[in-house]
Design a protein around this motif. Structure first.
Motif, mmCIF file in Angstrom:
data_model
loop_
_atom_site.group_PDB
_atom_site.id
_atom_site.type_symbol
_atom_site.label_atom_id
_atom_site.label_comp_id
_atom_site.label_asym_id
_atom_site.label_seq_id
_atom_site.Cartn_x
_atom_site.Cartn_y
_atom_site.Cartn_z
ATOM 1 N N ASN A 1 0.809 -1.224 0.000
ATOM 2 C CA ASN A 1 0.000 0.000 0.000
ATOM 3 C C ASN A 1 0.842 1.273 0.000
ATOM 4 N N GLY A 2 2.171 1.123 -0.113
ATOM 5 C CA GLY A 2 3.026 2.286 -0.301
ATOM 6 C C GLY A 2 3.757 2.799 0.924
ATOM 7 N N THR A 3 3.619 2.152 2.073
ATOM 8 C CA THR A 3 4.327 2.575 3.278
ATOM 9 C C THR A 3 5.791 2.175 3.190
ATOM 10 N N LYS A 4 6.681 3.136 3.375
ATOM 11 C CA LYS A 4 8.111 2.864 3.256
ATOM 12 C C LYS A 4 8.575 1.860 4.311
ATOM 13 N N ILE A 5 9.553 1.032 3.951
ATOM 14 C CA ILE A 5 10.092 0.002 4.839
ATOM 15 C C ILE A 5 11.589 0.244 5.009
ATOM 16 N N THR A 6 12.048 0.266 6.242
ATOM 17 C CA THR A 6 13.474 0.493 6.497
ATOM 18 C C THR A 6 14.268 -0.812 6.461
ATOM 19 N N ASN A 7 13.670 -1.913 6.899
ATOM 20 C CA ASN A 7 14.346 -3.205 6.902
ATOM 21 C C ASN A 7 13.414 -4.235 6.253
ATOM 22 N N LEU A 8 13.673 -4.553 4.989
ATOM 23 C CA LEU A 8 12.783 -5.430 4.241
ATOM 24 C C LEU A 8 12.741 -6.848 4.807
ATOM 25 N N VAL A 9 13.870 -7.334 5.292
ATOM 26 C CA VAL A 9 13.915 -8.693 5.834
ATOM 27 C C VAL A 9 13.098 -8.781 7.112
ATOM 28 N N GLN A 10 13.345 -7.879 8.029
ATOM 29 C CA GLN A 10 12.619 -7.891 9.298
ATOM 30 C C GLN A 10 11.127 -7.716 9.082
ATOM 31 N N TYR A 11 10.775 -6.773 8.208
ATOM 32 C CA TYR A 11 9.346 -6.547 7.933
ATOM 33 C C TYR A 11 8.704 -7.793 7.317
ATOM 34 N N GLY A 12 9.396 -8.400 6.337
ATOM 35 C CA GLY A 12 8.853 -9.593 5.702
ATOM 36 C C GLY A 12 8.642 -10.725 6.682
ATOM 37 N N LEU A 13 9.599 -10.932 7.561
ATOM 38 C CA LEU A 13 9.451 -11.982 8.570
ATOM 39 C C LEU A 13 8.291 -11.708 9.507
ATOM 40 N N GLU A 14 8.104 -10.451 9.864
ATOM 41 C CA GLU A 14 6.987 -10.098 10.751
ATOM 42 C C GLU A 14 5.647 -10.394 10.093
ATOM 43 N N ILE A 15 5.523 -10.052 8.815
ATOM 44 C CA ILE A 15 4.277 -10.325 8.098
ATOM 45 C C ILE A 15 4.018 -11.825 8.014
ATOM 46 N N ILE A 16 5.052 -12.588 7.680
ATOM 47 C CA ILE A 16 4.897 -14.043 7.583
ATOM 48 C C ILE A 16 4.520 -14.634 8.937
ATOM 49 N N LYS A 17 5.148 -14.140 9.983
ATOM 50 C CA LYS A 17 4.854 -14.650 11.323
ATOM 51 C C LYS A 17 3.423 -14.365 11.736
ATOM 52 N N ASN A 18 2.912 -13.219 11.313
ATOM 53 C CA ASN A 18 1.550 -12.822 11.688
ATOM 54 C C ASN A 18 0.474 -13.459 10.816
ATOM 55 N N LYS A 19 0.819 -13.837 9.585
ATOM 56 C CA LYS A 19 -0.208 -14.283 8.647
ATOM 57 C C LYS A 19 -0.159 -15.767 8.319
ATOM 58 N N THR A 20 0.818 -16.482 8.846
ATOM 59 C CA THR A 20 0.930 -17.904 8.533
ATOM 60 C C THR A 20 1.133 -18.706 9.812
ATOM 61 N N PRO A 21 0.927 -20.034 9.739
ATOM 62 C CA PRO A 21 1.234 -20.892 10.890
ATOM 63 C C PRO A 21 2.726 -20.863 11.208
ATOM 64 N N GLU A 22 3.063 -21.262 12.404
ATOM 65 C CA GLU A 22 4.447 -21.235 12.864
ATOM 66 C C GLU A 22 5.366 -22.051 11.966
ATOM 67 N N TRP A 23 4.876 -23.173 11.428
ATOM 68 C CA TRP A 23 5.737 -24.032 10.619
ATOM 69 C C TRP A 23 6.150 -23.348 9.310
ATOM 70 N N VAL A 24 5.279 -22.531 8.746
ATOM 71 C CA VAL A 24 5.637 -21.792 7.530
ATOM 72 C C VAL A 24 6.743 -20.788 7.847
ATOM 73 N N TYR A 25 6.551 -20.044 8.910
ATOM 74 C CA TYR A 25 7.560 -19.065 9.339
ATOM 75 C C TYR A 25 8.899 -19.757 9.599
ATOM 76 N N SER A 26 8.860 -20.909 10.251
ATOM 77 C CA SER A 26 10.097 -21.615 10.586
ATOM 78 C C SER A 26 10.849 -22.075 9.344
ATOM 79 N N LEU A 27 10.118 -22.554 8.331
ATOM 80 C CA LEU A 27 10.769 -22.995 7.104
ATOM 81 C C LEU A 27 11.410 -21.824 6.358
#
Length: 243
Positions: A129-155
């Motif tokens: 939606n256009g919000t700037k991101i300072t750390n793409l890796v950290q942000y991506g991991l946070e989204i995955i952790k919030n939107k998927t089961p733990e096993w997806v995040y772990s893989l």
């Protein structure tokens, strides 16, 4: 004597360099390597005796664009899938934007569930939606952790962040410019769990461009039953993983 020692040291250094150059191939013989290959990373079904498919990418990813075609062909057999024709960003090593599909909805009429997440925008510098991101890796991991089961995040954390894959000195996320979570496909069913990072080695972005440079016309052809052979071939590869 001094010359002999120098020669021995030199020979050892040469052997080390040769072994190091083949180390990635040696590792790949013993460890599953999901970079550009759909490989089995676990013998268990993390979804509890059902089939779940996770596609994590970003809007402008040429690898995600490439993978979207055989994935779309497969999903049509298991439910109603809605997509929008799209194009990746331009990358000099590919030569031009790769036509692809953005998934917008999937309604299953089978036992298969499909989940799609787009982490970043078209230009890999903000959220969708256009919000700037300072750390793409950290942000991506946070989204995955919030939107998927733990096993997806772990893989994703294991294979993209914590472990350098065969032939790489860096982890997948740190090999990107800028560092980011790469496109990944994860399939789990009663036969086990499979993972693919990036595009398939047998279906490259260049091959998609050789088929068509127009995502709208390619989608129309596929919907008419004219599936290009290379896309159909990888669709069959995906089908092999399903129970």
């Amino acid at each position: 004597m001094r010359r002999s020692i120098t020669a021995i040291v030199f020979a050892i250094a040469i052997i080390f360099i040769i072994l190091f150059s083949y180390w990635g191939n040696v590792i790949s013989l013993f460890m599953p390597d999901p970079l550009n290959h759909l490989v089995k990373v676990a013998n268990r079904d993390f979804a509890g005796n059902s089939t779940e498919i996770y596609f994590i990418s970003w809007y402008g990813c040429p690898y995600g664009a490439t993978l979207s075609w055989p994935l779309y062909v497969m999903l049509r057999h298991y439910g109603n899938v809605s997509v929008q024709p799209h194009y990746s960003i331009f990358e000099s090593d590919i030569g031009e934007p790769v036509p692809g599909l953005i998934f917008t909805n999937f309604s299953s009429n089978s036992s298969i569930q499909f989940h799609y997440i787009y982490l970043y925008n078209q230009y890999l510098n903000a959220t969708p939606n256009g919000t700037k991101i300072t750390n793409l890796v950290q942000y991506g991991l946070e989204i995955i952790k919030n939107k998927t089961p733990e096993w997806v995040y772990s893989l994703v954390e294991k294979y993209e962040v914590n472990e350098p894959l065969a032939g790489f000195m860096l982890s997948v996320v740190n090999s990107g410019n800028p560092p980011h979570i790469a496109t990944v496909l994860i399939i789990t069913d009663p036969k086990g769990t499979w993972m693919l990072i990036g595009y398939p080695s047998s279906l490259t972005p260049g091959q998609i461009l050789s088929i068509s440079t127009n995502s709208t016309s390619l989608l129309k052809d596929i919907n008419s039953g004219n599936v290009p052979s290379s896309i159909y071939s990888y669709y069959e590869k995906l089908e092999e993983t399903l129970d």
